[in-house]
Write an enzyme that holds these catalytic residues in place. Sequence first.
Site, PDB file in Angstrom:
ATOM      1  N   ASP A   1      93.150  33.962  35.655  1.00 33.06           N
ATOM      2  CA  ASP A   1      92.993  32.509  35.725  1.00 33.06           C
ATOM      3  C   ASP A   1      91.556  32.125  36.031  1.00 33.06           C
ATOM      4  O   ASP A   1      90.942  31.366  35.301  1.00 33.06           O
ATOM      5  CB  ASP A   1      93.926  31.920  36.778  1.00 33.06           C
ATOM      6  CG  ASP A   1      93.764  30.408  36.895  1.00 33.06           C
ATOM      7  OD1 ASP A   1      93.829  29.730  35.859  1.00 33.06           O
ATOM      8  OD2 ASP A   1      93.559  29.930  38.011  1.00 33.06           O
TER       9      ASP A   1
ATOM     10  N   HIS B   1      87.642  29.927  34.105  1.00 38.71           N
ATOM     11  CA  HIS B   1      86.696  29.020  34.744  1.00 38.71           C
ATOM     12  C   HIS B   1      85.308  29.623  34.955  1.00 38.71           C
ATOM     13  O   HIS B   1      84.297  28.992  34.639  1.00 38.71           O
ATOM     14  CB  HIS B   1      87.256  28.538  36.081  1.00 38.71           C
ATOM     15  CG  HIS B   1      88.622  27.940  35.950  1.00 38.71           C
ATOM     16  ND1 HIS B   1      88.869  26.825  35.192  1.00 38.71           N
ATOM     17  CD2 HIS B   1      89.812  28.326  36.455  1.00 38.71           C
ATOM     18  CE1 HIS B   1      90.153  26.535  35.246  1.00 38.71           C
ATOM     19  NE2 HIS B   1      90.749  27.427  36.007  1.00 38.71           N
TER      20      HIS B   1
ATOM     21  N   GLU C   1      88.150  27.863  46.920  1.00 39.22           N
ATOM     22  CA  GLU C   1      89.257  26.920  46.774  1.00 39.22           C
ATOM     23  C   GLU C   1      89.774  26.523  48.143  1.00 39.22           C
ATOM     24  O   GLU C   1      90.197  27.378  48.913  1.00 39.22           O
ATOM     25  CB  GLU C   1      90.396  27.526  45.950  1.00 39.22           C
ATOM     26  CG  GLU C   1      90.068  27.679  44.491  1.00 39.22           C
ATOM     27  CD  GLU C   1      91.293  28.102  43.702  1.00 39.22           C
ATOM     28  OE1 GLU C   1      92.031  28.987  44.174  1.00 39.22           O
ATOM     29  OE2 GLU C   1      91.490  27.545  42.629  1.00 39.22           O
TER      30      GLU C   1
END
Length: 89
Positions: free
Chosen positions: A47, A52, A28
């Site tokens: 998360d 993902h 990221e």
Amino acid sequence: MVLRFANNIFERLWGASNVDHVQITVAEAEGLGTRAMYYDGAGALRDMVQNHILQTLSMLAMEPPVSLNADSIREAKLNVLQAFAPDSG
């Protein structure tokens, strides 16, 4: 899914006999940004991994679904995830 299942070139190459391993990298550049409050409660593991990365893994490794409806796709992805689950016996 179109790239994977509707493309004869990729479909022939995308099998256990031709793929040694798969690496999924999560990089990221944005940082937490406006998600900091969410991360404080849920955490990055919940998360990124739960949402993902497991979605990406299941889309890459699943067999062609019986049809393109949501239930068939979910079942194909679930089969992948269950293959990674430890045996209870």
